[in-house]
Design an enzyme around this catalytic site. Sequence first.
Site, PDB file in Angstrom:
ATOM      1  N   SER A   1      37.274   4.015  42.359  1.00 24.99           N
ATOM      2  CA  SER A   1      37.486   4.619  43.924  1.00 24.99           C
ATOM      3  C   SER A   1      35.651   3.849  44.212  1.00 24.99           C
ATOM      4  O   SER A   1      35.854   2.777  45.352  1.00 24.99           O
ATOM      5  CB  SER A   1      36.601   5.541  44.991  1.00 24.99           C
ATOM      6  OG  SER A   1      37.860   6.147  44.732  1.00 24.99           O
TER       7      SER A   1
ATOM      8  N   LYS B   1      35.770   0.387  46.318  1.00 26.87           N
ATOM      9  CA  LYS B   1      35.463   0.377  48.076  1.00 26.87           C
ATOM     10  C   LYS B   1      34.557  -0.045  48.028  1.00 26.87           C
ATOM     11  O   LYS B   1      35.256  -0.815  49.525  1.00 26.87           O
ATOM     12  CB  LYS B   1      36.112   1.535  48.227  1.00 26.87           C
ATOM     13  CG  LYS B   1      37.503   2.342  47.830  1.00 26.87           C
ATOM     14  CD  LYS B   1      37.618   4.075  48.046  1.00 26.87           C
ATOM     15  CE  LYS B   1      38.303   4.873  47.531  1.00 26.87           C
ATOM     16  NZ  LYS B   1      38.848   6.145  47.871  1.00 26.87           N
TER      17      LYS B   1
ATOM     18  N   TYR C   1      46.336  -1.426  47.038  1.00 27.35           N
ATOM     19  CA  TYR C   1      45.443  -0.074  46.879  1.00 27.35           C
ATOM     20  C   TYR C   1      45.440   0.505  45.636  1.00 27.35           C
ATOM     21  O   TYR C   1      44.752   0.279  45.036  1.00 27.35           O
ATOM     22  CB  TYR C   1      46.358   0.824  48.311  1.00 27.35           C
ATOM     23  CG  TYR C   1      44.690   2.004  48.292  1.00 27.35           C
ATOM     24  CD1 TYR C   1      43.390   1.642  48.550  1.00 27.35           C
ATOM     25  CD2 TYR C   1      45.256   3.136  47.226  1.00 27.35           C
ATOM     26  CE1 TYR C   1      42.454   2.904  48.247  1.00 27.35           C
ATOM     27  CE2 TYR C   1      44.447   4.214  47.258  1.00 27.35           C
ATOM     28  CZ  TYR C   1      43.430   4.309  47.752  1.00 27.35           C
ATOM     29  OH  TYR C   1      42.161   4.807  48.196  1.00 27.35           O
TER      30      TYR C   1
ATOM     31  N   TYR D   1      32.112  11.537  47.870  1.00 24.73           N
ATOM     32  CA  TYR D   1      32.811  12.397  47.979  1.00 24.73           C
ATOM     33  C   TYR D   1      32.023  13.603  49.095  1.00 24.73           C
ATOM     34  O   TYR D   1      30.961  12.663  49.837  1.00 24.73           O
ATOM     35  CB  TYR D   1      33.626  12.612  47.626  1.00 24.73           C
ATOM     36  CG  TYR D   1      34.149  12.316  46.387  1.00 24.73           C
ATOM     37  CD1 TYR D   1      35.164  11.120  46.680  1.00 24.73           C
ATOM     38  CD2 TYR D   1      34.294  12.062  45.095  1.00 24.73           C
ATOM     39  CE1 TYR D   1      35.939   9.471  45.718  1.00 24.73           C
ATOM     40  CE2 TYR D   1      34.991  10.820  44.094  1.00 24.73           C
ATOM     41  CZ  TYR D   1      35.575  10.071  44.980  1.00 24.73           C
ATOM     42  OH  TYR D   1      36.351   9.231  43.798  1.00 24.73           O
TER      43      TYR D   1
ATOM     44  N   VAL E   1      37.131   8.496  40.602  1.00 23.03           N
ATOM     45  CA  VAL E   1      37.284   9.795  39.426  1.00 23.03           C
ATOM     46  C   VAL E   1      37.443   8.878  38.574  1.00 23.03           C
ATOM     47  O   VAL E   1      38.069   9.958  37.678  1.00 23.03           O
ATOM     48  CB  VAL E   1      38.185  10.177  39.850  1.00 23.03           C
ATOM     49  CG1 VAL E   1      38.230  11.027  41.066  1.00 23.03           C
ATOM     50  CG2 VAL E   1      39.531   9.456  39.780  1.00 23.03           C
TER      51      VAL E   1
END
Length: 305
Positions: free
Chosen positions: A65, A68, A190, A241, A259
């Site tokens: 992530s 992102k 993705y 998160y 992660v």
Amino acid sequence: MPSTLQPVLDRIAAEIEALPGRGSPADYIPALACADPRRFGMAVAELDGTVYGVGDWRHPFSSQSITKVFTLALDLSLEGDELWEHVGREPSGNPFNSLVQLEYENGIPRNPFINAGALVVTDRLQTLTGDASGALLAFLRAESGNDQLTFDEKVAASETAHGDRNAALAHFMASYGNIGNPVPALLDQYFRQCSVEASCADLALAAGFLARHGIRADGSTLLTRSRAKQVNAVMLTCGTYDAAGDFAHRVGLPGKSGVGGGIIAVVPGRCTVCVWSPGLDQRGNSVAGVAALDRFTTLTGLSVF
């Protein structure tokens, strides 16, 4: 940056080595489950590209992530504020792959860093570029100076095989008209995006534009100062998160975790930091990584507060 930076990193590494309880690797992605939670690396990149590091700071790991942040910046550089009509900027307070919130909010994800929001950003970048993951990889190679960066096809395949929840999120948003590309093509982009392998040094350098207020490594402008501020702000409030409040309290920097065990953090106008250790806490953040960033801001006094 102070000339004593390397000794600070060495001290942090020694403290982390004695840290009991490192958490556990992400086991819902089989390709990540076998990572050693005792591994640790940390790198700091100054604005001019000088990098300091300790431990496994040049060992490639799965960015997950963290990427992102870069797809968000690339999309903002191309379409600007129109993006915010399709994704919000608020903390979610729910798990990063929650379906419940989407229904309450008519298919508009809370922020770009939960999975639903990242799918929207990738979808829009795909429409704008025709190859979202390729645009991301080219950007990371250019900013890090490492043209060997690539996708880990094993990780991408593992995520594809266990990607039902992400598929559900994408189909649900498509039903509200908030996804423009075919869902299978979007998911492929993705999962490849999340599978980029990079080291702490690579990612600290690649994130440097956020410390330089939107200026890339070659001196060109990716984002206006205002939009770079927007990205840093969303990282601070949404980047770890549903533990963003605790991270801001402990670390005091904009950050984005993945992660795979990595976390990038930004000191605007000063430097960028990347830490990696695969053992995660219950909310998906690296146990040793958060502890190391906590010590870094404490020892250096560098914080946005």
